[in-house]
Design an enzyme around this catalytic site. Structure first.
Site, PDB file in Angstrom:
ATOM      1  N   ASP A  67      91.033  38.876  21.838  1.00  0.00           N
ATOM      2  CA  ASP A  67      90.283  37.864  22.604  1.00  0.00           C
ATOM      3  C   ASP A  67      90.397  38.314  24.060  1.00  0.00           C
ATOM      4  O   ASP A  67      90.657  39.516  24.313  1.00  0.00           O
ATOM      5  CB  ASP A  67      90.872  36.460  22.385  1.00  0.00           C
ATOM      6  CG  ASP A  67      89.966  35.346  22.926  1.00  0.00           C
ATOM      7  OD1 ASP A  67      88.954  35.032  22.287  1.00  0.00           O
ATOM      8  OD2 ASP A  67      90.250  34.806  24.017  1.00  0.00           O
ATOM      9  N   LYS A  77      94.849  30.346  16.687  1.00  0.00           N
ATOM     10  CA  LYS A  77      94.639  31.056  17.958  1.00  0.00           C
ATOM     11  C   LYS A  77      96.016  31.258  18.582  1.00  0.00           C
ATOM     12  O   LYS A  77      96.922  30.456  18.349  1.00  0.00           O
ATOM     13  CB  LYS A  77      93.755  30.231  18.899  1.00  0.00           C
ATOM     14  CG  LYS A  77      93.075  31.043  19.974  1.00  0.00           C
ATOM     15  CD  LYS A  77      91.790  31.701  19.502  1.00  0.00           C
ATOM     16  CE  LYS A  77      91.250  32.658  20.542  1.00  0.00           C
ATOM     17  NZ  LYS A  77      89.916  33.156  20.185  1.00  0.00           N
ATOM     18  N   LYS A 124      84.358  27.402  13.105  1.00  0.00           N
ATOM     19  CA  LYS A 124      83.619  28.670  13.144  1.00  0.00           C
ATOM     20  C   LYS A 124      83.876  29.480  11.872  1.00  0.00           C
ATOM     21  O   LYS A 124      82.955  29.987  11.241  1.00  0.00           O
ATOM     22  CB  LYS A 124      84.094  29.456  14.370  1.00  0.00           C
ATOM     23  CG  LYS A 124      83.406  30.761  14.599  1.00  0.00           C
ATOM     24  CD  LYS A 124      84.048  31.524  15.750  1.00  0.00           C
ATOM     25  CE  LYS A 124      84.266  30.627  16.957  1.00  0.00           C
ATOM     26  NZ  LYS A 124      84.618  31.375  18.162  1.00  0.00           N
ATOM     27  N   GLN A 141      87.973  27.369  16.217  1.00  0.00           N
ATOM     28  CA  GLN A 141      88.009  28.502  15.292  1.00  0.00           C
ATOM     29  C   GLN A 141      87.948  28.032  13.834  1.00  0.00           C
ATOM     30  O   GLN A 141      87.331  28.684  12.986  1.00  0.00           O
ATOM     31  CB  GLN A 141      89.310  29.293  15.524  1.00  0.00           C
ATOM     32  CG  GLN A 141      89.347  30.657  14.861  1.00  0.00           C
ATOM     33  CD  GLN A 141      88.601  31.724  15.642  1.00  0.00           C
ATOM     34  OE1 GLN A 141      88.711  31.791  16.859  1.00  0.00           O
ATOM     35  NE2 GLN A 141      87.832  32.543  14.949  1.00  0.00           N
TER      36      GLN A 141
HETATM   37  P1  NDP Z   1      87.370  40.323  27.680  1.00  0.00           P
HETATM   38  O1  NDP Z   1      88.767  40.191  28.139  1.00  0.00           O
HETATM   39  O2  NDP Z   1      86.918  41.594  27.097  1.00  0.00           O
HETATM   40  O3  NDP Z   1      86.364  39.944  28.854  1.00  0.00           O
HETATM   41  C1  NDP Z   1      86.426  38.697  29.471  1.00  0.00           C
HETATM   42  C2  NDP Z   1      85.448  38.683  30.629  1.00  0.00           C
HETATM   43  O4  NDP Z   1      85.353  37.363  31.131  1.00  0.00           O
HETATM   44  C3  NDP Z   1      85.886  39.549  31.788  1.00  0.00           C
HETATM   45  O5  NDP Z   1      84.753  40.015  32.454  1.00  0.00           O
HETATM   46  C4  NDP Z   1      86.670  38.569  32.640  1.00  0.00           C
HETATM   47  O6  NDP Z   1      86.758  38.921  34.000  1.00  0.00           O
HETATM   48  C5  NDP Z   1      85.831  37.330  32.489  1.00  0.00           C
HETATM   49  N1  NDP Z   1      86.675  36.149  32.677  1.00  0.00           N
HETATM   50  C6  NDP Z   1      87.783  35.815  31.971  1.00  0.00           C
HETATM   51  N2  NDP Z   1      88.321  34.689  32.442  1.00  0.00           N
HETATM   52  C7  NDP Z   1      87.538  34.317  33.476  1.00  0.00           C
HETATM   53  C8  NDP Z   1      87.556  33.221  34.352  1.00  0.00           C
HETATM   54  N3  NDP Z   1      88.516  32.297  34.286  1.00  0.00           N
HETATM   55  N4  NDP Z   1      86.571  33.152  35.271  1.00  0.00           N
HETATM   56  C9  NDP Z   1      85.598  34.092  35.346  1.00  0.00           C
HETATM   57  N5  NDP Z   1      85.535  35.154  34.540  1.00  0.00           N
HETATM   58  C10 NDP Z   1      86.482  35.254  33.617  1.00  0.00           C
HETATM   59  O7  NDP Z   1      87.170  39.108  26.636  1.00  0.00           O
HETATM   60  P2  NDP Z   1      86.059  38.939  25.525  1.00  0.00           P
HETATM   61  O8  NDP Z   1      84.777  39.527  25.965  1.00  0.00           O
HETATM   62  O9  NDP Z   1      86.647  39.361  24.241  1.00  0.00           O
HETATM   63  O10 NDP Z   1      85.930  37.351  25.458  1.00  0.00           O
HETATM   64  C11 NDP Z   1      84.999  36.630  26.249  1.00  0.00           C
HETATM   65  C12 NDP Z   1      84.778  35.253  25.638  1.00  0.00           C
HETATM   66  O11 NDP Z   1      84.290  35.407  24.298  1.00  0.00           O
HETATM   67  C13 NDP Z   1      86.021  34.370  25.501  1.00  0.00           C
HETATM   68  O12 NDP Z   1      85.644  33.014  25.644  1.00  0.00           O
HETATM   69  C14 NDP Z   1      86.475  34.624  24.078  1.00  0.00           C
HETATM   70  O13 NDP Z   1      87.267  33.558  23.564  1.00  0.00           O
HETATM   71  C15 NDP Z   1      85.115  34.702  23.384  1.00  0.00           C
HETATM   72  N6  NDP Z   1      85.113  35.351  22.086  1.00  0.00           N
HETATM   73  C16 NDP Z   1      85.528  36.650  21.948  1.00  0.00           C
HETATM   74  C17 NDP Z   1      85.490  37.252  20.715  1.00  0.00           C
HETATM   75  C18 NDP Z   1      85.826  38.691  20.523  1.00  0.00           C
HETATM   76  O14 NDP Z   1      85.591  39.204  19.425  1.00  0.00           O
HETATM   77  N7  NDP Z   1      86.328  39.404  21.513  1.00  0.00           N
HETATM   78  C19 NDP Z   1      85.082  36.503  19.505  1.00  0.00           C
HETATM   79  C20 NDP Z   1      84.586  35.177  19.776  1.00  0.00           C
HETATM   80  C21 NDP Z   1      84.642  34.633  21.019  1.00  0.00           C
HETATM   81  P3  NDP Z   1      88.145  39.452  34.616  1.00  0.00           P
HETATM   82  O15 NDP Z   1      88.251  40.857  34.154  1.00  0.00           O
HETATM   83  O16 NDP Z   1      88.010  39.295  36.078  1.00  0.00           O
HETATM   84  O17 NDP Z   1      89.227  38.570  34.041  1.00  0.00           O
END
Ligand code: NDP
Length: 466
Positions: free
Chosen positions: A180, A140, A128, A125
């Site tokens: 997140d 974080k 970034k 972060q």
């Molecule tokens: P969400 O909680 O909205 O969605 C996460 C998604 O990833 C869900 O579909 C979840 O499935 C899946 N997932 C999580 N952990 C696992 C795992 N161990 N194995 C397989 N699938 C998994 O999170 P975000 O969309 O916000 O975040 C997704 C990624 O993007 C992360 O790496 C986060 O750090 C990164 N990110 C997010 C930002 C943001 O603004 N939100 C900014 C920058 C980066 P399930 O529901 O089954 O857990």
């Protein structure tokens, strides 16, 4: 020995040794924290030429200082479930660096959260946030709390207890958390509500707030949109466009949903989505109607992605098998947007992507590709954008949310989207240009690491020269 060559060679050797020493110290001081090690290793692989040019960074131990968090705050979070049973979770905030601005970074609620995982995320972060050009340091936080299967009131009580513990360490000029994994607008609402209850002030101590209560337009969309804007810039360097491309997207949360949405806007179509249980493949493409269905499934009903295949003809569901090969990455496509979590593309997956015709990988999730995977992709000539550059749109719009909050204004959607596009273009161009200046043309990893590092390093020297 040829006169004139020994000194540069000595400088290179010294830089290489220094980077090796920093990495060895990180590994020794943080045992078992593999993701943190990988994040630091990736950066050390990029910095040799910078240290040769500016040995002061070595003398003043800039990288050594940067890999040690300013603070790791750990606290217990006690809360009561709907049956009156008491639960105890662990909460953390890793404040990595405040050299260029207040600490800034998301909160993750997921059973895998621990201090090591958050150190890796806070380190990433920091780079970034530096790339966004906005004044934000790196942090974080989160908890090992698992929101899955919890009722609305349990989530609310957990968020309130979490904030009660986190409260003393955050503030609009101190440390500004956001969402997140597992922390979306609903959780931000409960967290912010509790912050206000304690502080008795309405200030922007959190971003990702709702649009009616201090949030910014496009914040929800920003990470996914930003990744696609970044991919558009990468393709333009090869006189190519996203229009007509078949794309693989993993995850089905915030980042995945808005990646699919922006791909549709630009004439591309996504054919996959996943969650931790498995993935769906829809050869007809995920159109707007299907995407709205996914948003309702994930954001309102909190259902599982397998239901997609029951709802839409031709779509198939593939349960997760574990191991080091995910069949999602075998689906033939031109572009891939990993948007679920870290380490989701192994070296074998990277080979499968190349075999399937992928020519661009832009990371929405944080560090979804393991080092070996990155090497395979770049060796095959794939345009590869590391997360610290490609997914910076989310935190960039968080920065814009802070700016609007300070001025008590709210910009229009068009205004924020325009700024987001400009920021992503600027990050892309800076990263590319920096890579070229360091004799690594087209290497987005080196470009992102070097430009992210230099800004923070110079601030550290200015603020605290030795
Ligand atoms: P969400 O909680 O909205 O969605 C996460 C998604 O990833 C869900 O579909 C979840 O499935 C899946 N997932 C999580 N952990 C696992 C795992 N161990 N194995 C397989 N699938 C998994 O999170 P975000 O969309 O916000 O975040 C997704 C990624 O993007 C992360 O790496 C986060 O750090 C990164 N990110 C997010 C930002 C943001 O603004 N939100 C900014 C920058 C980066 P399930 O529901 O089954 O857990």
């Amino acid at each position: 020995m040829t006169p004139g060559t020994s000194r540069p060679r000595q400088a290179t050797t010294r830089a290489r040794e220094h980077l090796g020493e920093v990495l060895a110290k990180v590994e020794a001081n943080n045992p078992g924290e593999a993701d943190f090690h990988q994040a630091v290793r990736e950066v050390t692989r990029s910095l040799e030429s910078v240290l040769v040019q500016r040995p002061r960074y070595m003398q003043d131990k800039i990288l050594e200082r940067l890999v040690e968090p300013d603070r790791v705050i750990s606290f217990g979070v006690n809360w009561v479930d709907d049956d009156g049973e008491i639960h105890v979770n662990r909460g953390f905030r890793v404040q990595m660096s405040s050299s260029i601005g207040p600490y800034k970074g998301g909160l993750r609620f997921h059973p895998t959260v621990n201090a090591g995982l958050l150190k890796f995320l806070a380190f990433e972060q920091t780079f970034k946030n530096s790339l966004t050009t906005l004044p934000m340091g790196g942090a974080k936080g989160g908890s090992d709390f698992d929101p899955k299967g919890r009722s609305e009131s349990e989530i609310r009580r957990f968020c309130q207890s979490f904030m009660t513990e986190l409260y003393p360490y955050i503030g609009e000029f101190t440390d500004v958390p956001a969402g997140d994994i597992g922390v979306g607008e609903r959780e931000i609402g409960y967290l912010f509500g509790q912050y206000k209850r304690i502080a008795k002030r309405f200030v922007g101590a959190i971003t990702g707030k709702g649009i009616k209560w201090g949030g910014s337009q496009i914040r929800q969309e920003a990470t996914g949109y930003g990744v696609v804007y970044f991919a558009r810039e990468m393709l333009a360097t090869r006189d190519d466009v996203l229009g007509g491309k078949t794309c693989l997207v993993s995850g089905s949360g915030n980042v995945a949903q808005f990646t699919v949405e922006k791909l549709l806007d630009l004439g591309a179509h996504a054919v996959t989505l996943s969650d931790s249980d498995g993935f769906i493949h829809d050869p007809d493409g995920i159109d707007r109607e299907k995407l709205e269905w996914v948003k309702r499934l994930k954001n309102e009903r909190r259902g599982r992605i397998r239901e997609y295949a029951e709802e839409f003809e031709h779509a198939t569901y593939h349960p997760a098998k574990g191991g080091d090969e995910n069949p999602l990455w075998c689906v033939p496509a031109q572009c891939a947007f990993p948007s679920a979590t870290q380490d989701e593309i192994s070296a074998k997956d990277a080979d499968n992507l190349v075999k399937g015709g992928v020519m661009l990988v832009a990371e929405g999730a944080n560090m979804p590709t393991v080092s070996g995977g990155v090497d395979r992709l770049t060796a095959a000539g794939v345009l590869y954008a590391p997360s610290k550059a490609a997914n910076a749109g989310g935190v960039a719009v968080s920065g814009l949310e802070m700016a609007q909050g300070m001025q008590l204004v709210q910009w229009s959607k068009e205004e924020v989207d325009g700024r987001l596009q400009a920021i992503m273009r600027r990050i892309h161009d800076t990263v590319r240009q920096t890579a070229e200046e360091h004799d690594r043309p087209g290497d987005y990893v080196a470009g992102a690491n070097i430009s992210g590092f230099v800004k923070v390093a110079d601030a550290m020297l200015d603020e605290s020269p030795i």
